[in-house]
Design an enzyme around this catalytic site. Structure first.
Site, mmCIF file in Angstrom:
data_model
loop_
_atom_site.group_PDB
_atom_site.id
_atom_site.type_symbol
_atom_site.label_atom_id
_atom_site.label_comp_id
_atom_site.label_asym_id
_atom_site.label_seq_id
_atom_site.Cartn_x
_atom_site.Cartn_y
_atom_site.Cartn_z
ATOM 1 N N HIS A 122 -3.072 -43.159 -124.823
ATOM 2 C CA HIS A 122 -1.737 -43.572 -125.238
ATOM 3 C C HIS A 122 -1.815 -44.928 -125.928
ATOM 4 C CE1 HIS A 122 2.100 -45.865 -124.279
ATOM 5 N NE2 HIS A 122 2.505 -44.903 -125.088
ATOM 6 N N SER A 123 -1.168 -45.075 -127.079
ATOM 7 C CA SER A 123 -1.059 -46.347 -127.777
ATOM 8 C C SER A 123 -2.446 -46.929 -128.065
ATOM 9 C CB SER A 123 -0.196 -47.312 -126.955
ATOM 10 O OG SER A 123 0.167 -48.443 -127.699
#
Length: 307
Positions: free
Chosen positions: A102-103
């Site tokens: 994520h991210s």
């Protein structure tokens, strides 16, 4: 049935890396990596909805969660963080594994796929925003001032020992996390528990590495980043949050939103309504895509009957 969660540490040259794993270690591995100033706790809601046929190994990046930071000194960059993933993969002696990030974890997954093209069998990136990586030449001065100059100017603050750090009221920090990241109070408290410690007078101090506030991605031109990312042959599922698109997080890398820009035909994009941390508060929005990709690969995404 909920996947069993276990936690332990593995040793790296600079210190310990905290591992939080879900499932049976005899099943195929999925390496799970969070974003900047975060922890493995952010994936707990999602783990309840993913197929039980895999072994999900969440790592906490150096200076995040309960993992030890890198030695104090210069600013930390994404290439430093990438080596921590190498250390985890080598520890488990994986030849092949699935990667879910994520991210910042997404960026590191893409970098790993470029550095070790034969190791990741499937790559899942949750809102892989790229505005901090793809820097047009005209914006280089802004990038330098925002990152390196700011870090040197605040060097002492970013390298202060944990025991001398600023104290905060726990309730205020939780309220700030809930507001800024738009996550539940329960998740905010679970996250805070992994990168803070109580003081004797009823306050808390952060234990995450303060240098992460100026975490550095060495700039690449948008065209160079496109050449790199679209050269990856690994099957990729990108889940893009519509709010991030509206905020311009993909303006310099619109190819990330277009499956046809990847000549290998190995890239799939799924647009999901919500904000950057939507997988934490509404994991049901992204879990079906991830599950089908894990179980059936690109075919699972292309077959509407499976969703």
């Amino acid at each position: 049935m909920t996947l069993l969660e276990k936690e332990w540490y593995i040793q790296a040259p600079w210190g310990r890396i905290c591992i939080v794993a879900w499932g049976d270690c005899r099943d195929p591995p999925v390496l799970v990596c969070h974003g900047n100033i975060d922890s493995a706790a952010s994936f707990r809601p999602l783990m309840k909805l993913l197929p039980k046929k895999f072994y999900y190994v969440g790592m906490e990046l150096p200076g995040n969660g309960k993992s030890d930071p890198y030695p104090p000194g210069m600013v930390i960059c994404s290439y430093d963080m990438l080596y921590s993933i190498v250390a985890v993969v080598r520890h488990f002696r994986w030849k092949k594994f699935v990667y879910l990030g994520h991210s910042l974890g997404s960026t590191l997954g893409l970098m790993y796929a470029l550095a070790f093209p034969d190791e990741i069998s499937k790559l899942i990136v949750l809102d892989p925003v790229t505005d901090h990586v793809a820097i047009p030449a005209k914006s280089f001065s802004i990038w330098y001032m925002k990152n390196l100059k700011k870090y040197i100017k605040n060097y002492d603050n970013y390298n202060v020992p944990k025991e001398l750090g600023t104290k905060y009221k726990k309730e205020e920090v939780i309220a700030k996390l809930v507001k800024n990241r738009r996550i539940t109070e329960e998740t905010a408290e679970a996250t805070l528990a992994r990168w803070s410690t109580p003081t004797d007078d009823g306050y808390i101090r952060y234990t995450f590495d303060q240098r992460l506030k100026t975490f550095l991605h060495y700039p690449l031109s948008p065209s160079t980043l496109k050449d790199l990312y679209t050269s990856i042959k690994t099957p990729i599922l990108a889940i893009v949050m519509d709010e991030s698109v509206r905020q311009g997080k993909y303006d310099t890398t619109k190819f990330m939103l277009d499956e046809t820009t990847h000549p290998g035909g190995n890239y799939r994009v799924r647009d999901v309504p919500g904000h950057h941390d939507e997988h934490v508060v509404h994991p049901e929005k992204v879990a079906p895509y991830i599950a089908n990709f894990l179980l059936y690969g690109l075919q699972g995404l292309d077959s509407k009957g499976k969703l």
